[in-house]
Design an enzyme around this catalytic site. Structure first.
Site, PDB file in Angstrom:
ATOM      1  N   PHE A   1      -1.019  -0.336  -5.333  1.00  0.00           N
ATOM      2  CA  PHE A   1       0.045   0.373  -6.030  1.00  0.00           C
ATOM      3  C   PHE A   1      -0.292   0.417  -7.511  1.00  0.00           C
ATOM      4  O   PHE A   1      -0.973  -0.457  -8.035  1.00  0.00           O
ATOM      5  CB  PHE A   1       1.380  -0.348  -5.846  1.00  0.00           C
TER       6      PHE A   1
ATOM      7  N   ILE B   1       7.682  -1.076   0.249  1.00  0.00           N
ATOM      8  CA  ILE B   1       8.270  -1.255  -1.079  1.00  0.00           C
ATOM      9  C   ILE B   1       7.163  -1.377  -2.115  1.00  0.00           C
ATOM     10  O   ILE B   1       6.204  -2.124  -1.914  1.00  0.00           O
ATOM     11  CB  ILE B   1       9.127  -2.541  -1.132  1.00  0.00           C
ATOM     12  N   CYS B   2       7.313  -0.636  -3.204  1.00  0.00           N
ATOM     13  CA  CYS B   2       6.358  -0.760  -4.304  1.00  0.00           C
ATOM     14  C   CYS B   2       6.998  -1.615  -5.384  1.00  0.00           C
ATOM     15  O   CYS B   2       7.799  -1.147  -6.182  1.00  0.00           O
ATOM     16  CB  CYS B   2       6.018   0.635  -4.841  1.00  0.00           C
ATOM     17  N   LEU B   3       6.694  -2.896  -5.363  1.00  0.00           N
ATOM     18  CA  LEU B   3       7.281  -3.818  -6.333  1.00  0.00           C
ATOM     19  C   LEU B   3       6.188  -4.811  -6.710  1.00  0.00           C
ATOM     20  O   LEU B   3       5.536  -5.381  -5.844  1.00  0.00           O
ATOM     21  CB  LEU B   3       8.480  -4.538  -5.702  1.00  0.00           C
TER      22      LEU B   3
ATOM     23  N   HIS C   1      11.043   3.821  -5.598  1.00  0.00           N
ATOM     24  CA  HIS C   1       9.904   2.941  -5.315  1.00  0.00           C
ATOM     25  C   HIS C   1       9.882   2.478  -3.877  1.00  0.00           C
ATOM     26  O   HIS C   1       9.121   1.559  -3.537  1.00  0.00           O
ATOM     27  CB  HIS C   1       9.916   1.727  -6.241  1.00  0.00           C
TER      28      HIS C   1
END
Lengths: 157, 445
Positions: A150, A95-97, A88
């Site tokens: 995202f 950052i993909c969070l 991720h």
């Protein structure tokens, strides 16, 4: 929104004080951007003996950042600070969070809790890979991280 | 909700913080206190040491206050990290400031801590009074004058008492604001010239201008050549070491005059110092003696009055004035010799009676109120029972009529009853109708 700036000042004051293990303050002066180093504490072979640098950026959304908007959090790529390998985390540090997105954000989060979430996200990972379409994304993305839509599909890590 | 006075887009005037800031002191903001930020009246930036000007129309955001002591962590709002203001509690038992949770809820309708869905304003409740009391009792510093007071009093303090808070100019035509302490000086909103820098500005700003902003505010003392603020020259002269001053025993006859810094040397050899010290001591003694004399005089007068009274009524038990009854009045032989004390006695009796009457009337009103309350309390249930009984009776009556009707119809079976059915029909209908209306009434009841 005055209390919001006060809140941010408290945040700044707190990170200048004590931080949990594995999190270190590098630089935080004023309300432009703050740099912190994080380490993964347990013996995950992917991240052993590595330190990663996080950049918190408070661009135009000051001072409502932290209150209704997340700060912009990315990993920095420096000679001694690589971008951690994670399905991720894109190779440009984005950052993909979900909790760093507008939808997943909650005003009770703070710098410390974000760092700890990232630590645990790395700790729990076993895949030595980049997200799908990393190369294309890194090449073509011109948006700021918080404007990217995202799709949070993966709840396992 | 206060007016959002945040600087639009531009970064706030905050200088970097350093790790050396001790935990309990407010942050160091090195930025100079500029007139611009003060006139913009931005009471909401975070410099807690600044003195703010808060006008009658500005609300004060309690979340920006400086608390005297560290606030208990359990009383902090998880959103603004300040002591809770107008707290509300969610069904999932998390407590926030009312404004905070509404702001957060607008962007995400869940509880910020545990993300359980939240509907405002229906879902939230006020926390227990004990929490509110704790919050109200927190000691804060007034953002205008720096006084310490409980938080619940702050708004009242600002709107009525704070000497630095802004109020309307006393001049009726002028619509500007002045500090409350300057209210008595009349309208200060006229153009005036700074005597130091010749700049034109309003008289009301002159004091702070001359003290803080004026470029020529600093002058050099002509005596000690030290840098001073010009408008404070008079105060400086009182302590300047290079000014000619007379000996402190002047009033006892010392003629010596010298520079202030040299006076100490003179003081040691001044011939008047012995006399002066003696005189001062004696004066202090005289003043204490005067005080004592005064109190003794007062006491004496009181004693005299008492003696006179006792002489007039030799059998009178002095400690018993209030219990004297009117019937005993003729016994205490009234003599013409002390009319004053007799009058006093009568007056005291009258007073005691009056107070008794007052007490009685108060007691009477109380009793009356109690009686009315009791009456009310007793009659209300009775009335309710009466209404219940009435409705029950109505229901029973309806049942009886229905049954009677039923029975009557049973006794006269068959459609071919001819005339009798004609005369009975309307009667039966009438009954039915009556019972129907009764039923309506009952259901309405």
């Amino acid at each position: 929104m005055a209390f919001a700036s006060k809140r941010l000042a408290k945040e700044l004051h707190k990170i200048h004080g004590s931080l949990p293990p594995g999190i270190e303050l590098v630089q935080a002066e004023g309300f432009d951007e703050w740099l912190l180093d994080i380490k993964v504490l347990d013996a995950n072979p992917l991240y052993m003996n590595q330190t990663y640098r996080l950049k918190f950026k408070f661009s135009s959304s000051y001072p409502i950042v932290f209150l209704i908007e997340p700060p912009e959090v990315t990993f920095l790529n420096l000679p001694d600070r690589p971008i951690p390998m994670h399905p991720h985390i894109y190779s440009n540090g984005i950052i993909c969070l979900d909790l760093l997105g507008q939808q997943g954000w909650s005003p009770v989060q703070n710098v410390e809790s974000i760092c700890m979430s990232l630590q645990s996200m790395l700790t729990g990972n076993t895949k030595n890979e980049r997200p799908e379409g990393d190369e294309g994304f890194v090449k073509h993305n011109r948006k700021r991280p918080r404007d990217i839509d995202f799709y949070y599909h993966d709840n396992t890590v | 909700m206060p007016p959002p006075n945040t600087p639009g887009g531009s970064p706030p005037d905050l200088s970097p913080l350093h790790i050396t800031v001790p935990p309990n002191t407010p942050f160091n903001h090195g930025s100079p206190r500029s007139r611009r930020t003060r006139t913009a009246r931005n009471p909401y930036s975070i410099d807690e040491n600044k003195v703010y000007e808060i006008g009658p129309s500005d609300g004060v955001d309690l979340r920006c206050l400086k608390y005297v002591s560290e606030v208990d962590e359990n009383l902090l709002c998880p959103i603004c990290h300040a002591a809770l203001v107008d707290p509300v509690t969610t069904p999932c038992d998390h407590t926030y400031c009312e404004d905070c949770i509404y702001t957060a809820w607008k962007s995400n309708p869940t509880c910020p801590v545990d993300r359980s869905p939240l509907i405002l304003p229906g879902d939230v409740a006020t926390p227990p009074k004990i929490v509110l009391n704790q919050l109200d009792a927190l000691k804060v510093k007034c953002p205008c004058c720096g006084d310490t007071l409980p938080r619940s009093m702050l708004r009242n303090h600002l709107s009525r008492y704070c000497s630095n808070a802004l109020v309307k100019c006393p001049d009726e035509v002028c619509e500007k604001l002045v500090k409350r302490k300057d209210e008595g000086k009349g309208c200060l909103h006229y153009d005036s010239e700074c005597p130091d820098c010749k700049e034109h500005l309003q008289e009301i700003d002159m004091e702070s201008h001359r003290e803080v902003e004026c470029e020529n505010r600093e002058g050099i003392c002509q005596h000690c050549s030290e840098t001073i603020i010009r408008c404070k020259e008079a105060e400086h002269l009182k302590s300047c070491p290079e000014v000619m001053t007379s000996c402190k025993w002047t009033k006892y006859g010392c003629q010596h005059g010298a520079l202030r810094k040299e006076l100490d040397a003179h003081a040691n050899e001044c011939r008047f110092s012995t006399v002066g010290q003696m005189a001062e001591m004696l004066q202090a003694e005289i003043s204490t003696l005067r005080d004592q004399l005064h109190t003794l005089n007062e006491k004496d007068k009181a004693q005299e009055r008492r003696i006179k009274f006792l002489e007039t009524h030799p059998h009178f038990n002095f400690s018993d004035v209030s219990s004297q009854s009117v019937s005993r009045l003729p016994d205490s032989s009234p003599t013409a010799e002390f009319p004053e004390s007799r009058d006093q006695y009568l007056l005291s009796l009258l007073e005691s009676q009056e107070s008794k009457v007052d007490q009685l009337s108060v007691g009477l009103t109380e009793l009356e109120a109690k009686q009315t309350m009791m009456l009310f309390n007793e009659t209300i249930p009775i009335k309710e029972q009466l209404a219940e009984l009435r409705s029950a009776q109505g229901v029973i009556g309806m049942h009886v009529r229905w049954l009677m009707n039923f029975r009557m119809q049973e006794r006269r079976p068959g459609p071919g009853a001819g005339g009798s059915s004609e005369s009975g029909g309307p009667g039966g209908d009438g009954h039915r109708r009556l019972s129907d209306t009764m039923r309506d009434v009952i259901t309405k009841l």
